[in-house]
Design a protein around this motif. Structure first.
Motif, short mmCIF file in Angstrom:
data_model
loop_
_atom_site.label_atom_id
_atom_site.label_comp_id
_atom_site.label_asym_id
_atom_site.label_seq_id
_atom_site.Cartn_x
_atom_site.Cartn_y
_atom_site.Cartn_z
N PRO A 1 9.21 14.63 66.04
CA PRO A 1 9.91 15.86 66.45
C PRO A 1 10.94 16.32 65.45
O PRO A 1 11.20 17.52 65.32
CB PRO A 1 10.55 15.46 67.78
N ALA A 2 11.54 15.38 64.72
CA ALA A 2 12.61 15.74 63.79
C ALA A 2 12.08 16.34 62.49
O ALA A 2 12.86 16.68 61.61
CB ALA A 2 13.47 14.51 63.48
N THR A 3 10.76 16.44 62.32
CA THR A 3 10.22 17.01 61.08
C THR A 3 9.39 18.26 61.32
O THR A 3 8.86 18.82 60.38
CB THR A 3 9.35 15.96 60.36
N ARG A 4 9.30 18.72 62.55
CA ARG A 4 8.48 19.89 62.86
C ARG A 4 9.22 21.17 62.46
O ARG A 4 10.39 21.36 62.79
CB ARG A 4 8.12 19.94 64.34
N LEU A 5 8.54 22.05 61.74
CA LEU A 5 9.12 23.30 61.28
C LEU A 5 8.20 24.46 61.64
O LEU A 5 6.98 24.30 61.72
CB LEU A 5 9.35 23.26 59.77
N ALA A 6 8.80 25.62 61.82
CA ALA A 6 8.02 26.82 62.12
C ALA A 6 7.28 27.29 60.88
O ALA A 6 7.68 27.01 59.74
CB ALA A 6 8.94 27.92 62.63
N SER A 7 6.21 28.01 61.09
CA SER A 7 5.51 28.64 59.98
C SER A 7 6.38 29.75 59.39
O SER A 7 7.34 30.21 60.01
CB SER A 7 4.17 29.21 60.46
N PRO A 8 6.09 30.19 58.17
CA PRO A 8 6.92 31.23 57.54
C PRO A 8 6.98 32.52 58.37
O PRO A 8 6.12 32.79 59.22
CB PRO A 8 6.19 31.47 56.21
N VAL A 9 8.03 33.29 58.12
CA VAL A 9 8.16 34.60 58.76
C VAL A 9 6.93 35.43 58.45
O VAL A 9 6.49 35.52 57.29
CB VAL A 9 9.44 35.32 58.26
N MET B 1 25.60 20.26 66.58
CA MET B 1 25.27 21.65 66.30
C MET B 1 24.24 21.71 65.19
O MET B 1 24.29 20.94 64.22
CB MET B 1 26.52 22.44 65.91
N SER B 2 23.28 22.60 65.31
CA SER B 2 22.29 22.83 64.26
C SER B 2 22.06 24.33 64.14
O SER B 2 22.53 25.12 64.97
CB SER B 2 20.98 22.11 64.57
N PHE B 3 21.28 24.73 63.10
CA PHE B 3 21.20 26.14 62.76
C PHE B 3 19.76 26.60 62.56
O PHE B 3 18.97 25.90 61.93
CB PHE B 3 22.02 26.42 61.50
N VAL B 4 19.48 27.77 63.09
CA VAL B 4 18.16 28.37 62.91
C VAL B 4 18.09 29.06 61.55
O VAL B 4 19.11 29.30 60.90
CB VAL B 4 17.86 29.39 64.03
N ASP B 5 16.88 29.38 61.14
CA ASP B 5 16.66 30.14 59.92
C ASP B 5 17.25 31.54 60.07
O ASP B 5 17.34 32.07 61.19
CB ASP B 5 15.16 30.23 59.66
N PHE C 1 13.12 27.40 63.41
CA PHE C 1 13.66 26.29 62.61
C PHE C 1 12.76 26.10 61.39
O PHE C 1 11.57 25.81 61.53
CB PHE C 1 13.70 25.01 63.45
N ARG C 2 13.35 26.29 60.20
CA ARG C 2 12.60 26.18 58.96
C ARG C 2 13.34 25.29 57.97
O ARG C 2 14.40 24.75 58.26
CB ARG C 2 12.33 27.57 58.38
N GLU C 3 12.78 25.18 56.79
CA GLU C 3 13.22 24.16 55.84
C GLU C 3 14.68 24.31 55.42
O GLU C 3 15.39 23.32 55.25
CB GLU C 3 12.32 24.17 54.61
N GLN C 4 15.14 25.54 55.23
CA GLN C 4 16.48 25.72 54.67
C GLN C 4 17.56 25.02 55.48
O GLN C 4 18.44 24.38 54.92
CB GLN C 4 16.81 27.21 54.55
N GLY D 1 16.72 23.06 58.30
CA GLY D 1 16.15 21.87 58.92
C GLY D 1 15.57 22.10 60.30
O GLY D 1 15.73 23.16 60.91
N PRO D 2 14.90 21.08 60.81
CA PRO D 2 14.24 21.17 62.12
C PRO D 2 15.23 21.08 63.27
O PRO D 2 16.41 20.78 63.08
CB PRO D 2 13.30 19.97 62.10
N ASP D 3 14.72 21.30 64.44
CA ASP D 3 15.49 21.14 65.67
C ASP D 3 15.69 19.64 65.90
O ASP D 3 14.72 18.92 66.17
CB ASP D 3 14.72 21.77 66.83
N PRO D 4 16.93 19.13 65.80
CA PRO D 4 17.14 17.68 65.90
C PRO D 4 17.13 17.14 67.32
O PRO D 4 17.14 15.92 67.51
CB PRO D 4 18.53 17.51 65.27
#
Length: 294
Positions: free
Chosen positions: A6-14, A80-84, A94-97, A99-102
């Motif tokens: 779960p800690a490595t899942r990222l959304a596809s590009p915009v 706290m975490s941050f969306v793209d 949640f994308r690479e810049q 990071g994923p949803d922790p």
């Protein structure tokens, strides 16, 4: 193919071609649908590591919460975490810049809302306060989230600054009733001549006079009122006024500009500010490190 944690899942590009542009849904009811509060003995109580804030570096409302969280000494208590910073029709992701949803391993912030309300059809916004214990969204109301972080965790952490003291709460909210419409909400429409711009510039004039006589908005106390104003000031000359369509810049109000820079020297303000996340392309960044005489 290896299974991703779960800690490595990222959304596809915009992808606006496939998903379109994001639009705030025109659905009945309030824009901010979740307004739960942290209380002493209610559904949501203050416990260590129970809550997580989903935020956005670009967002002034998230920025308020991030500053309050730091000043309340909660960086190790409330995560706290941050969306793209870019979205398509699916909403924030949640994308690479950043990071994923922790917490949940979601790829889209929409999943946070849908996990709380099946078939959610409202506005997907940040900040959003998540309850790990109940696996649900508590609130997406920055006003309530900020107050609760400032006041409800005193038994768990020693605040660096008490930003919502009881003796000043009514004065903080009184200021908000003025500065909210005139500055925080008005700045986005002030690029066009008219009463909104006039109200903004008049507010700046009044604030400059006020800060000529006062260290902070309410005297010597740094409060939520300062946080709420400052997140708009720090964006002004690289955002709404990036190309000086409104006025020559914040520097024409010397006391207001000095006040804003003095706040920027405080780590809770400086360390939660990412100019690249909200500055318009080509905007010139003012010298926020210029000497301050206050």
């Amino acid at each position: 193919m290896p299974k991703l944690s779960p800690a490595t899942r990222l959304a596809s590009p915009v992808d606006t071609t496939t998903f379109g542009e994001y639009r705030i849904p025109d659905t009945p009811g309030p824009l901010l649908r979740f307004t739960g509060r942290i209380t002493t003995d209610g559904e949501f109580t203050a416990r260590p590591f129970r809550y997580h804030v989903y935020g956005g570096w670009f967002c002034p409302w998230s920025h308020r919460v991030a500053i309050t969280r730091a000043l309340a000494g909660l960086e190790d208590i409330v995560t706290m975490s941050f969306v793209d910073g870019v979205r398509d029709g699916r909403g924030w992701a949640f994308r690479e810049q950043y990071g994923p949803d922790p917490v949940n391993g979601f790829t889209l912030l929409r999943e946070v809302y849908e996990a709380t309300e099946e078939g959610f059809d409202g506005h997907v916004s940040v900040p959003a306060l998540w309850d790990r214990a109940g696996s649900r969204l508590v609130s997406n109301d920055s006003h309530g989230i900020g107050i609760d972080l400032a006041t409800r965790f005193r038994h768990l952490a020693d605040p660096l600054v008490e930003t919502y003291p009881p003796r000043l709460r009514e004065r903080i909210e009184e200021l908000d009733r003025w500065l909210g419409p005139a500055v925080n909400h008005g700045v986005g429409a002030a690029g066009r001549p008219g009463p909104v711009r006039e109200a903004l510039l008049e507010a700046f004039e009044q604030l400059d006079g006020r800060l000529a006589r006062s260290r902070y908005l309410l005297g010597d106390d740094l409060t939520e009122a300062d946080i709420r104003l400052w997140v708009t000031l720090v964006r002004y000359d690289v955002g709404a006024n990036a190309f000086r369509a409104i006025n020559p810049g914040l520097h024409v109000y010397p006391h207001l500009w000095s006040y804003a820079r003095a706040l920027y020297r405080i780590p809770a303000f400086r360390d939660t500010t990412d100019f690249a996340a909200f500055a318009r392309p080509g905007a010139a960044l003012p010298d926020w490190d210029a000497p301050v005489d206050r």
